[in-house]
Enzyme design. Structure first.
Site, short mmCIF file in Angstrom:
data_model
loop_
_atom_site.label_atom_id
_atom_site.label_comp_id
_atom_site.label_asym_id
_atom_site.label_seq_id
_atom_site.Cartn_x
_atom_site.Cartn_y
_atom_site.Cartn_z
N GLY A 12 0.79 -1.23 0.00
CA GLY A 12 0.00 0.00 0.00
C GLY A 12 0.82 1.28 0.00
N HIS A 109 0.80 0.47 -13.22
CA HIS A 109 1.55 -0.74 -13.60
C HIS A 109 3.04 -0.40 -13.68
CE1 HIS A 109 2.25 -4.67 -15.29
NE2 HIS A 109 3.09 -4.09 -16.13
C1 GAR Z 1 3.27 -1.34 -7.56
O1 GAR Z 1 4.60 -1.32 -8.01
C2 GAR Z 1 2.31 -1.51 -8.73
O2 GAR Z 1 2.79 -0.91 -9.90
C3 GAR Z 1 2.28 -3.01 -8.87
O3 GAR Z 1 2.26 -3.48 -7.55
C4 GAR Z 1 2.99 -2.59 -6.72
C5 GAR Z 1 2.16 -2.29 -5.49
O4 GAR Z 1 2.92 -1.59 -4.54
N1 GAR Z 1 1.14 -3.44 -9.61
C6 GAR Z 1 1.16 -4.46 -10.46
O5 GAR Z 1 2.14 -5.13 -10.67
C7 GAR Z 1 -0.16 -4.72 -11.17
N2 GAR Z 1 0.01 -5.71 -12.18
P1 GAR Z 1 2.24 -0.93 -3.28
O6 GAR Z 1 1.34 -1.98 -2.62
O7 GAR Z 1 3.37 -0.58 -2.38
O8 GAR Z 1 1.46 0.26 -3.74
#
Ligand code: GAR
Length: 201
Positions: A12, A109
């Site tokens: 998050g 993404h």
């Molecule tokens: C982020 O880097 C986002 O771009 C990626 O998950 C991470 C979540 O980080 N999303 C994907 O890979 C979607 N396919 P967070 O929980 O620290 O925000």
């Protein structure tokens, strides 16, 4: 004021960046709801700490993807949500969900789409050996990371990068880009024409 829901499965940090931007007044909207599909998601705690309504909706309580998505959409309607921001929400949305909020669902993404969609975008780019990657905010359609691109930011891959150091820099870039895209939506500055998303000035 637009009412935003953030859906997150994990740490998050993007949610945190959005909440901070709202508090600073850099987003012309409010986060009215956070939903996670994971009981232990740090995202739920981050929301709770800031007094934002945070719900765990358990996929196991529903018969399949569409039933689960119906439960989420019901909750979004109840909370009168205008924009759904996926922030590390690791589930593909059903057609039902996408059609309930056309061009009102965004995703972040960690690659320059259409390169390296799906899971592990950072690792895919790293393993491929590209010299420039980055992150993309896009509207969500029924495909896997295929909707109209809203904003992108490039991040160079440097000589001694590991997947972890590269992901850290991409995260930093995401934390700038996502709140910017959300603010543009809230100020009604985004106009989608076919695949192209224009920013109205
Ligand atoms: C982020 O880097 C986002 O771009 C990626 O998950 C991470 C979540 O980080 N999303 C994907 O890979 C979607 N396919 P967070 O929980 O620290 O925000």
């Amino acid at each position: 004021m637009k009412r935003i829901a953030v859906l997150a499965s994990g740490r998050g940090t993007n949610l945190e960046a959005i909440l901070e931007a709202v508090e600073r007044g850099s987003i012309a909207g409010e986060v009215a709801l956070v939903i996670s599909d994971q009981a232990a998601a740090q995202a739920l705690q981050r929301a709770g700490k800031r007094g934002v309504k945070a719900l765990f909706i358990n996929p196991r309580d529903y018969g399949g993807r569409e039933q689960y998505d119906r439960a989420i959409v019901d909750q979004l309607k109840e909370d009168r949500i205008d924009l759904v921001a996926l922030a590390g929400f690791m589930r593909l949305l059903s057609a039902y969900f996408v059609n309930a909020y056309p061009m009102q669902i965004m995703n972040i993404h960690p690659s320059l789409l259409p390169a390296f969609p799906g899971l592990d975008g950072v690792e895919q780019a790293f393993d491929y050996g590209v010299k420039v990657t980055g992150c993309t905010v896009h509207f969500v359609d029924e495909g896997l990371d295929t909707g109209p691109v809203i904003l992108q930011e490039a991040v160079p891959v440097i000589q001694h990068d590991t997947v972890e150091t590269l992901h850290q820099r991409i995260h930093a870039s995401e934390h700038r880009l996502y709140p910017t895209a959300i603010d543009l939506f809230c100020r009604e500055k985004l106009k989608v024409e076919g695949r192209r998303c224009k920013i109205i000035d």
